[in-house]
Enzyme design. Sequence first.
Site, PDB file in Angstrom:
ATOM      1  N   ASP A  58       0.888  -1.167   0.000  1.00 38.23           N
ATOM      2  CA  ASP A  58       0.000   0.000   0.000  1.00 38.23           C
ATOM      3  C   ASP A  58       0.922   1.212   0.000  1.00 38.23           C
ATOM      4  OD1 ASP A  58      -1.542   2.224   0.695  1.00 38.23           O
ATOM      5  OD2 ASP A  58      -2.910   1.028   1.919  1.00 38.23           O
ATOM      6  N   ASN A  85       3.009   2.878 -10.724  1.00 38.90           N
ATOM      7  CA  ASN A  85       1.762   2.883 -11.498  1.00 38.90           C
ATOM      8  C   ASN A  85       0.533   3.163 -10.628  1.00 38.90           C
ATOM      9  OD1 ASN A  85      -0.184   1.830 -13.746  1.00 38.90           O
ATOM     10  ND2 ASN A  85      -0.613   0.552 -11.954  1.00 38.90           N
ATOM     11  N   TYR A 172      -7.140  15.405  -9.327  1.00 36.43           N
ATOM     12  CA  TYR A 172      -6.401  14.478 -10.186  1.00 36.43           C
ATOM     13  C   TYR A 172      -5.356  15.156 -11.061  1.00 36.43           C
ATOM     14  CZ  TYR A 172      -5.441  10.568 -13.338  1.00 36.43           C
ATOM     15  OH  TYR A 172      -4.822   9.569 -14.061  1.00 36.43           O
ATOM     16  N   LYS A 176      -1.091  14.908 -10.960  1.00 36.17           N
ATOM     17  CA  LYS A 176      -0.195  14.412 -12.010  1.00 36.17           C
ATOM     18  C   LYS A 176       0.812  15.493 -12.418  1.00 36.17           C
ATOM     19  CE  LYS A 176      -1.800  10.169 -12.348  1.00 36.17           C
ATOM     20  NZ  LYS A 176      -1.007   9.001 -11.930  1.00 36.17           N
ATOM     21  N   THR A 207     -10.552   1.500 -17.679  1.00 31.44           N
ATOM     22  CA  THR A 207     -10.223   0.828 -16.417  1.00 31.44           C
ATOM     23  C   THR A 207     -11.196   1.314 -15.341  1.00 31.44           C
ATOM     24  OG1 THR A 207      -8.741   2.550 -15.605  1.00 31.44           O
ATOM     25  CG2 THR A 207      -7.726   0.830 -16.960  1.00 31.44           C
TER      26      THR A 207
HETATM   27  P1  NAP Z   1      -7.129   1.077 -11.950  1.00 29.45           P
HETATM   28  O1  NAP Z   1      -7.573  -0.034 -12.817  1.00 29.45           O
HETATM   29  O2  NAP Z   1      -8.104   1.717 -11.031  1.00 29.45           O
HETATM   30  O3  NAP Z   1      -5.842   0.571 -11.140  1.00 29.45           O
HETATM   31  C1  NAP Z   1      -5.258   1.357 -10.151  1.00 29.45           C
HETATM   32  C2  NAP Z   1      -4.347   0.486  -9.315  1.00 29.45           C
HETATM   33  O4  NAP Z   1      -3.772   1.304  -8.280  1.00 29.45           O
HETATM   34  C3  NAP Z   1      -5.093  -0.667  -8.619  1.00 29.45           C
HETATM   35  O5  NAP Z   1      -4.276  -1.813  -8.605  1.00 29.45           O
HETATM   36  C4  NAP Z   1      -5.278  -0.121  -7.212  1.00 29.45           C
HETATM   37  O6  NAP Z   1      -5.399  -1.130  -6.216  1.00 29.45           O
HETATM   38  C5  NAP Z   1      -3.960   0.613  -7.050  1.00 29.45           C
HETATM   39  N1  NAP Z   1      -3.971   1.488  -5.888  1.00 29.45           N
HETATM   40  C6  NAP Z   1      -4.850   2.447  -5.545  1.00 29.45           C
HETATM   41  N2  NAP Z   1      -4.523   2.979  -4.349  1.00 29.45           N
HETATM   42  C7  NAP Z   1      -3.404   2.314  -3.925  1.00 29.45           C
HETATM   43  C8  NAP Z   1      -2.582   2.390  -2.780  1.00 29.45           C
HETATM   44  N3  NAP Z   1      -2.848   3.232  -1.779  1.00 29.45           N
HETATM   45  N4  NAP Z   1      -1.519   1.564  -2.694  1.00 29.45           N
HETATM   46  C9  NAP Z   1      -1.236   0.688  -3.685  1.00 29.45           C
HETATM   47  N5  NAP Z   1      -1.987   0.548  -4.779  1.00 29.45           N
HETATM   48  C10 NAP Z   1      -3.051   1.358  -4.896  1.00 29.45           C
HETATM   49  O7  NAP Z   1      -6.558   2.316 -12.810  1.00 29.45           O
HETATM   50  P2  NAP Z   1      -5.562   2.393 -14.073  1.00 29.45           P
HETATM   51  O8  NAP Z   1      -6.262   3.180 -15.104  1.00 29.45           O
HETATM   52  O9  NAP Z   1      -5.005   1.055 -14.404  1.00 29.45           O
HETATM   53  O10 NAP Z   1      -4.436   3.351 -13.471  1.00 29.45           O
HETATM   54  C11 NAP Z   1      -3.046   3.040 -13.459  1.00 29.45           C
HETATM   55  C12 NAP Z   1      -2.264   4.333 -13.575  1.00 29.45           C
HETATM   56  O11 NAP Z   1      -2.489   4.927 -14.860  1.00 29.45           O
HETATM   57  C13 NAP Z   1      -2.663   5.416 -12.548  1.00 29.45           C
HETATM   58  O12 NAP Z   1      -1.513   6.052 -12.055  1.00 29.45           O
HETATM   59  C14 NAP Z   1      -3.484   6.379 -13.382  1.00 29.45           C
HETATM   60  O13 NAP Z   1      -3.496   7.699 -12.834  1.00 29.45           O
HETATM   61  C15 NAP Z   1      -2.758   6.301 -14.704  1.00 29.45           C
HETATM   62  N6  NAP Z   1      -3.540   6.762 -15.850  1.00 29.45           N
HETATM   63  C16 NAP Z   1      -4.671   6.108 -16.221  1.00 29.45           C
HETATM   64  C17 NAP Z   1      -5.390   6.574 -17.326  1.00 29.45           C
HETATM   65  C18 NAP Z   1      -6.651   5.906 -17.765  1.00 29.45           C
HETATM   66  O14 NAP Z   1      -7.326   6.461 -18.659  1.00 29.45           O
HETATM   67  N7  NAP Z   1      -7.023   4.753 -17.216  1.00 29.45           N
HETATM   68  C19 NAP Z   1      -4.946   7.693 -18.048  1.00 29.45           C
HETATM   69  C20 NAP Z   1      -3.782   8.329 -17.649  1.00 29.45           C
HETATM   70  C21 NAP Z   1      -3.079   7.857 -16.542  1.00 29.45           C
HETATM   71  P3  NAP Z   1      -6.834  -1.580  -5.599  1.00 29.45           P
HETATM   72  O15 NAP Z   1      -7.400  -2.581  -6.574  1.00 29.45           O
HETATM   73  O16 NAP Z   1      -6.476  -2.155  -4.272  1.00 29.45           O
HETATM   74  O17 NAP Z   1      -7.684  -0.339  -5.496  1.00 29.45           O
END
Ligand code: NAP
Length: 249
Positions: A58, A85, A172, A176, A207
């Site tokens: 975490d 990530n 958010y 970033k 996601t």
């Molecule tokens: P996601 O499916 O919601 O995955 C987020 C991950 O972060 C999950 O494994 C979650 O774990 C974990 N997490 C949240 N809080 C945490 C904590 N306190 N400690 C450890 N892990 C934690 O979202 P995603 O889209 O794959 O996001 C991955 C990255 O990409 C993020 O940094 C996001 O800002 C970035 N991003 C995403 C997009 C997009 O469009 N999806 C665009 C630009 C950037 P739990 O399952 O336990 O909650």
Amino acid sequence: MKHSNIALVTGANKGIGLQIAKELANHGLTVLLGARDPGRGAAAAKEAGRSARAVQLDVTDTGSITAAAEWIRGTFGRLDVLVNNAGISHSPAPDASFEDVIAAGRPSAAPLDEVRTVFEVNVFGVLAVTQAMLPLLREAPAGRIVNVSSEVGSLTRQADPSNPYRMANAPYSPSKSALNALTVALANELESTRIKVNAVCPGFTATDLNKFRGPRTVEQGAVAAVRYALIGEDGPNGGFFNEDGPLPW
Ligand code: NAP
């Protein structure tokens, strides 16, 4: 015992992080999938391949971060790749629509606790994990740090009225932007070492983070992170990229 290169991906139990882990495993790395919940981490590691292992992590919990770093030191003695990530766009809001969440984050109205919660994971969490893992990255012949940021953190793009993805959001996109600033600061500090630090944007990817509204697949979303995790000696340090090339800060 000699190990293949070791990568740690935070927030790897689902979404883009799980895909990054699968692809790094396919490239022959031993991949450690950071997950808050050990059960979900173990299930994801099974999916990611034989060289994958789960580690409870975490990014907001100092004890969890310290235990993960000690376990990696005791098991492998070094870390070659850190992919920061893990990220959140808002506090859990299972019944709220994507539009409701965006509206609640307006700078004029966003509760400060909500802003702090997002910064805790996206900014302080990254710094805490990076500080804990740096001694292990210094043991590697060519350490790599990839911070998974977002184009919505680009101040240049956010200030451009012609950009359709401009946001009026306090938690958010500023988190970033701060992560981008940290990326530059750390790259500056480490420029005389063997470690390279870069930020990447996955693009708007379907996601949980956006209630699956993004048009891109996790396979597409993982491309830039995997590429900059695997750069060679001639690769960049202190840049911000998507899969098409450099992005403006
Ligand atoms: P996601 O499916 O919601 O995955 C987020 C991950 O972060 C999950 O494994 C979650 O774990 C974990 N997490 C949240 N809080 C945490 C904590 N306190 N400690 C450890 N892990 C934690 O979202 P995603 O889209 O794959 O996001 C991955 C990255 O990409 C993020 O940094 C996001 O800002 C970035 N991003 C995403 C997009 C997009 O469009 N999806 C665009 C630009 C950037 P739990 O399952 O336990 O909650």
